[in-house]
Design a protein around this motif. Structure first.
Motif, mmCIF file in Angstrom:
data_model
loop_
_atom_site.group_PDB
_atom_site.id
_atom_site.type_symbol
_atom_site.label_atom_id
_atom_site.label_comp_id
_atom_site.label_asym_id
_atom_site.label_seq_id
_atom_site.Cartn_x
_atom_site.Cartn_y
_atom_site.Cartn_z
ATOM 1 N N LEU A 1 -17.287 -9.491 -6.653
ATOM 2 C CA LEU A 1 -18.244 -9.856 -5.601
ATOM 3 C C LEU A 1 -17.546 -10.476 -4.385
ATOM 4 N N SER A 2 -16.265 -10.156 -4.217
ATOM 5 C CA SER A 2 -15.476 -10.834 -3.185
ATOM 6 C C SER A 2 -15.962 -10.571 -1.768
ATOM 7 N N ALA A 3 -16.759 -9.516 -1.566
ATOM 8 C CA ALA A 3 -17.254 -9.212 -0.220
ATOM 9 C C ALA A 3 -18.613 -9.852 0.060
ATOM 10 N N ARG B 1 -5.844 -12.361 4.319
ATOM 11 C CA ARG B 1 -5.521 -11.654 5.561
ATOM 12 C C ARG B 1 -6.790 -11.043 6.116
ATOM 13 N N PRO B 2 -6.840 -10.819 7.427
ATOM 14 C CA PRO B 2 -8.047 -10.199 7.996
ATOM 15 C C PRO B 2 -8.165 -8.735 7.584
ATOM 16 N N LEU B 3 -9.387 -8.269 7.488
ATOM 17 C CA LEU B 3 -9.658 -6.850 7.247
ATOM 18 C C LEU B 3 -10.374 -6.298 8.473
ATOM 19 N N VAL B 4 -9.878 -5.201 9.014
ATOM 20 C CA VAL B 4 -10.522 -4.640 10.200
ATOM 21 C C VAL B 4 -10.645 -3.125 10.070
ATOM 22 N N ALA B 5 -11.768 -2.609 10.547
ATOM 23 C CA ALA B 5 -11.890 -1.158 10.694
ATOM 24 C C ALA B 5 -11.233 -0.780 12.009
ATOM 25 N N THR B 6 -10.379 0.229 11.966
ATOM 26 C CA THR B 6 -9.740 0.658 13.222
ATOM 27 C C THR B 6 -10.292 1.989 13.699
ATOM 28 N N ALA B 7 -10.686 2.859 12.770
ATOM 29 C CA ALA B 7 -11.116 4.205 13.173
ATOM 30 C C ALA B 7 -12.180 4.715 12.219
ATOM 31 N N VAL B 8 -13.054 5.540 12.748
ATOM 32 C CA VAL B 8 -14.123 6.114 11.924
ATOM 33 C C VAL B 8 -14.272 7.603 12.207
ATOM 34 N N SER B 9 -14.966 8.250 11.273
ATOM 35 C CA SER B 9 -15.243 9.675 11.413
ATOM 36 C C SER B 9 -16.589 9.934 10.756
ATOM 37 N N ALA C 1 -21.822 -0.865 -0.700
ATOM 38 C CA ALA C 1 -20.813 -1.381 0.233
ATOM 39 C C ALA C 1 -20.080 -2.578 -0.372
ATOM 40 N N SER C 2 -20.789 -3.391 -1.143
ATOM 41 C CA SER C 2 -20.153 -4.522 -1.834
ATOM 42 C C SER C 2 -19.022 -4.037 -2.730
ATOM 43 N N VAL D 1 -11.357 -2.777 -1.417
ATOM 44 C CA VAL D 1 -10.502 -2.992 -0.251
ATOM 45 C C VAL D 1 -9.872 -4.390 -0.313
ATOM 46 N N ILE D 2 -10.668 -5.373 -0.699
ATOM 47 C CA ILE D 2 -10.147 -6.747 -0.789
ATOM 48 C C ILE D 2 -9.104 -6.843 -1.900
ATOM 49 N N ASP D 3 -9.323 -6.151 -3.002
ATOM 50 C CA ASP D 3 -8.286 -6.087 -4.048
ATOM 51 C C ASP D 3 -6.962 -5.609 -3.455
ATOM 52 N N ILE D 4 -7.025 -4.554 -2.675
ATOM 53 C CA ILE D 4 -5.791 -4.010 -2.078
ATOM 54 C C ILE D 4 -5.180 -5.042 -1.135
ATOM 55 N N ALA D 5 -6.026 -5.698 -0.350
ATOM 56 C CA ALA D 5 -5.510 -6.722 0.567
ATOM 57 C C ALA D 5 -4.863 -7.873 -0.195
#
Lengths: 428, 428
Positions: free
Chosen positions: A148-150, B36-44, B309-310, B316-320
């Motif tokens: 639930l980290s997000a 660390r910050p997580l940011v979206a840079t690009a979308v499709s 999305a959660s 993604v947070i795991d990877i970070a």
């Protein structure tokens, strides 16, 4: 495959033996998953010669867990002794100072010293993991910290002491009073040496304080947990709650309110059709609520050799796999002290009292409630026994402060025998 | 704090929009937890100009997801397009080849190509995570891969398609027939463009095949899943099952048997008092059984913007955070192909048939069952409507093979109208 990860295990009670059995029986499976073998190299316990059903002759023995924790052939110190201070704390501190990672099942130690231990470990680049400390085999620390980290966590709830849930559900199914079922549980070996740890809500309160820290990014603050045990719950409360569609559970609730962090461990009424209401016997359940994920419910065995050892070993395998997280999900040095809020969140309440057989008695009670801004949702008066009639009231939402004021006011009326019982009805 | 982790997101439907909202609304919280910050840079996505309720003007746009997946300013490719092949697969392969980690919610792609994709990613030192692909917001991939990593898994079960559970529980509560409730669900937008993905059990079967791979250390083998949808479940089955204390669920079960790996996704009867039996509406539930931990039950939302999305963001947070696990919990190149076993595990069955109004009809049916070694636990015959009487039989434990032989035998007797319905009663 990499070098083995070497474990030093202090404490060979039920859980320690379970850990040794898993290491013995699942070596290949675990090596495949962890990417390296896991081996116990040294152990420590009160008695070396006790027959535990598992062979420890191939392991180094240490009488002193502090010595064990600092051995060169130990990478991870596995602390399964218990106790908030004493040898458990000394050995954990020694392990951290000696550059070891730590896995522990010790909720009492972390509830009291988690902040200091986490800061020390993190300053030295080591990890402390404690999945087994909360809700036994249920991977709830992982679900909350990682799964639930997000989410901004809204509320954490749980039935996290199997003995209390056993007593309460056994009272309901048998119709027996508290004291009788308590004695049964004692005979079955379900109670801690100091039963107040169980029935006083202390053990479950320790667990709640750890979950709250992760959930809200605050320092562990066990002293701020409002603790109320199950010793005052009568069979009448259980039966009357059931009659109105509720079950009584020793329920822990942590939530961040506008006035601060509220942490409560107390008997509550929950709807009998809810997952918490349906939880029977010694099983544990934790409910996690996040702003994105909604409500997640986790259910499983909260104690026992296999389940608890499963959680200990999951932590060890995480370390073997290179998973290195902050103890409470973010750096301990940055955790803030939460302002403690005391029952700030309004709720409906269940009130039980014995009303004297006097004219206008019920009107006086109703007036006192009204004067304190409390409105009545449902009321039942039962037939008189001797001089007092049991009266049950379910209120609309109110604050605990208003309720306490009303209860004091009732005292003054002289129509209530004894002190009313007030139980919160938690919206689940 | 380290450099930002940069995400390239392909697919801006419900889930993609949910991910962008979490990145926008919880940036500080997530940075504190991830380190660390997580940011979206690009979308499709298909259309650049659609109003999605979230501002994408500050993000780079790519018409082609393959181009997106290989951009220099993307560290993690987040695949939320769906579809087992086509652009989703092409872009995922391109991302891996370009040295990106991948997070996906795409169960179909992984059920069909998970082995090849995992091998490619692992050979290149990258990870593919897919928490959102199974049971939405419930952190079940994490619970199974990490939380239960010390267990030999005995069985995995789950209700993992909310639409089917909605239809079945709505039939029960309303008494309406399947077709009517199916049309309701369609109008409510609960069904996939190809409804067979839902009601045929395919979507849930994809999920089961992924869980089975992790649980048993075998290659994903969706083709070996025995699939049976809910289209033949009648309101009579639901009512009669309820009458006998059961609920009908589209239940996935994976277990390793002496004859191989059994994977079934089919309507089953479960006790109405069990957690699975009590699961209502669109909620999902997964039950994990391990030799040490016993039974763990996880419950939560299986779909929707926030929950899915959660799960994406948890990966993604795991990877970070530096958590880098093999896709299926151990190196994909070492996973074995499981021998598939077809309903090898005996179970009681529920049988419904229409018996013709002929002398000795029931005796003939009972004889056929007996001849096939099947004994009867409970039997009910209802009053005749026209020429046929509904008969319900609950058998003792038997194999599906014996049952199929008996059903063929019943056909020969000439006393059964139509084909009997047979539903497995899963012991939960």
């Amino acid at each position: 495959m990499s070098d083995p990860l070497r474990l030093g295990i202090a404490g060979l009670g039920t859980v320690g033996v379970g850990v040794l059995k898993i290491l013995r029986d699942q070596a290949d499976l675990i090596a495949a998953r962890a990417g390296r073998p896991l081996v116990a190299t040294a152990v420590s316990a009160r008695s070396r010669d006790k027959d535990r059903g598992v062979d420890i002759s191939g392991l180094a023995w240490e009488d002193d867990p502090v010595t064990l924790a600092t051995r060169d052939d130990v990478d991870v110190f596995v602390e399964l002794m218990g106790g908030s201070d004493g040898p458990a704390k000394a050995a954990t501190e020694a392990a951290i100072a000696a550059g070891k990672d730590v896995v522990t099942a010790n909720k009492a130690m972390l509830a009291h010293h988690g902040q200091a231990l986490a800061e020390a470990a993190e300053a030295a680049g080591h990890v402390i993991r404690f999945e087994a400390a909360v809700a036994g085999g249920i991977p709830v620390i992982k679900a909350l910290t990682e799964g639930l980290s997000a989410n901004r966590v809204l509320r954490v709830m749980g039935v996290m002491n199997g003995t209390c849930n056993y007593i309460l559900t056994r009272m309901q199914s048998s119709g027996l009073p508290y004291q009788t079922v308590f004695e049964e549980a004692d005979k079955l070996g379900f109670l801690e040496a100091d039963p107040e740890l169980d029935v006083g809500g202390i053990d479950a309160g320790h667990k709640l304080s750890l979950l709250a820290s992760i959930a809200f990014g605050t320092r562990v603050d066990f002293a701020a947990v409002q603790l109320e045990g199950i010793g005052n719950i009568t069979i009448e409360d259980i039966e009357q709650a059931a009659d109105m569609g509720y079950r009584i559970k020793l329920l822990g609730v942590a939530q961040m309110t506008g006035r601060g962090l509220e942490q409560r461990m107390q008997p509550c009424l929950v709807p009998d059709s809810s997952p918490l209401g349906q939880l029977e016997g010694g099983t544990n359940m934790v409910v996690l609520e996040g702003d994105a994920v909604g409500q997640i419910v986790l259910r499983g065995a909260g104690a026992g050799e296999g389940p608890t050892a499963s959680a200990v070993m999951a932590d060890v395998i995480d370390i073997a796999r290179g998973i290195r997280l902050s103890t409470f999900g973010q750096p301990a040095a940055g955790l803030l002290a939460a302002r403690g809020a005391s029952s700030a969140v309004p709720a409906p309440y269940y009130l039980r009292m014995a009303l004297m057989d006097k004219p206008g008695a019920l009107a006086k009670i109703a007036t006192v409630l009204g004067d304190n801004g409390i409105s009545i949702d449902r009321m039942r008066q039962y037939g008189h026994t001797d001089t007092a009639a049991p009266v049950l009231i379910v209120t609309h939402k109110t604050t605990r402060a208003a309720l306490d004021a009303a209860i004091s006011g009732m005292d003054v009326t002289g129509v209530v025998a004894g002190r009313p019982v007030a139980l919160r009805i938690e919206q689940v």
